[in-house]
Design a protein around this motif. Structure first.
Motif, short mmCIF file in Angstrom:
data_model
loop_
_atom_site.label_atom_id
_atom_site.label_comp_id
_atom_site.label_asym_id
_atom_site.label_seq_id
_atom_site.Cartn_x
_atom_site.Cartn_y
_atom_site.Cartn_z
N PRO A 75 -76.20 -38.79 54.49
CA PRO A 75 -75.21 -39.15 55.52
C PRO A 75 -74.03 -38.17 55.47
O PRO A 75 -73.56 -37.82 54.39
N GLY A 76 -73.60 -37.71 56.61
CA GLY A 76 -72.50 -36.76 56.68
C GLY A 76 -72.93 -35.31 56.66
O GLY A 76 -72.09 -34.41 56.78
N MET A 108 -65.29 -30.44 54.46
CA MET A 108 -65.28 -31.02 53.12
C MET A 108 -64.16 -32.06 52.98
O MET A 108 -64.39 -33.15 52.44
N ARG A 109 -63.00 -31.75 53.50
CA ARG A 109 -61.87 -32.70 53.42
C ARG A 109 -62.18 -33.99 54.19
O ARG A 109 -61.89 -35.09 53.73
N ALA A 113 -62.65 -37.76 52.70
CA ALA A 113 -61.79 -38.86 53.14
C ALA A 113 -62.60 -40.06 53.61
O ALA A 113 -62.21 -41.21 53.41
N VAL A 114 -63.73 -39.81 54.24
CA VAL A 114 -64.54 -40.88 54.82
C VAL A 114 -65.56 -41.46 53.85
O VAL A 114 -65.79 -42.67 53.82
N GLU A 175 -63.61 -39.09 64.17
CA GLU A 175 -62.28 -39.73 64.14
C GLU A 175 -61.44 -39.17 63.00
O GLU A 175 -60.27 -38.85 63.19
N ALA A 176 -62.03 -39.03 61.83
CA ALA A 176 -61.31 -38.49 60.68
C ALA A 176 -60.95 -37.02 60.89
O ALA A 176 -59.90 -36.56 60.43
N TRP A 177 -61.79 -36.26 61.59
CA TRP A 177 -61.50 -34.85 61.85
C TRP A 177 -60.24 -34.71 62.71
O TRP A 177 -59.43 -33.84 62.48
N ARG A 178 -60.10 -35.60 63.68
CA ARG A 178 -58.93 -35.54 64.58
C ARG A 178 -57.65 -36.02 63.91
O ARG A 178 -56.56 -35.67 64.34
#
Length: 179
Positions: A75-76, A108-109, A113-114, A175-178
């Motif tokens: 996943p990811g 990677m960040r 975070a997710v 969502e986390a990227w934004r």
């Protein structure tokens, strides 16, 4: 029925459980796989013309973009790609090289975070003999890893168990990227 027929027979109970994944058969057969050698047949060249949700695009930059791998290892699992149809890392111009590296760091960040992975595999397969499925369009894999994520399923069962649907992964990471 003879002993030989029982061993080779169809439907003979063997005590093994079966995990059927017929949706993967088209991938195994290579069905629908466009010819990535030419930009007009390259799925990576077509992706930016689609909606982010349809193409699984997480982010778009000036010269590169990031999208989820349609056949992820974990996943990811995402890829960073230039918009230009180039086959080799050395083909990137200086601006593309910088943004390519920045997108990899951001990926990677965001994944950390997710999903809190324990590590990453990051890499490019340059050429068909190196394992590139679409060798004509450069792409870098960013694969999150967790302790114990490589278990008996892929080794013995040739099956990867993914606990999250691609749409859910896309929603979380985009969502986390934004943010």
């Amino acid at each position: 029925m003879t002993e030989h027929e029982e061993q080779d027979g169809v439907g003979v109970h063997d005590a093994l459980q079966r995990l059927w994944t017929p949706h993967r058969l088209s991938y195994v057969r290579g069905e629908g796989k466009a010819d990535g050698d030419q930009p007009e047949g390259c799925p990576f060249c077509r992706a930016p013309g689609l909606s982010d949700e349809k193409a699984l695009i997480l982010a778009r930059g000036a010269t590169v973009f990031a999208l989820l791998n349609l056949y992820p290892y974990n996943p990811g699992h995402l890829m960073v790609l230039p918009y230009r149809h180039v086959p080799d890392y050395t083909d990137l111009d200086p601006a593309e090289t910088v943004e390519f590296a920045e997108f990899t760091q951001k990926a990677m960040r965001v994944i950390r975070a997710v999903a809190s992975p324990h590590g990453f595999n990051i890499g490019m397969n340059q050429g068909v003999v190196a394992g590139a499925g679409i060798a004509a369009h450069l792409h870098q894999h960013v694969v999150p890893r967790w302790g114990g994520d490589a278990n008996f399923m892929p080794v013995i069962g040739h099956t990867k168990v993914l606990p999250q649907l691609l749409g859910e992964t896309h929603a979380l990471l985009s969502e986390a990227w934004r943010a």
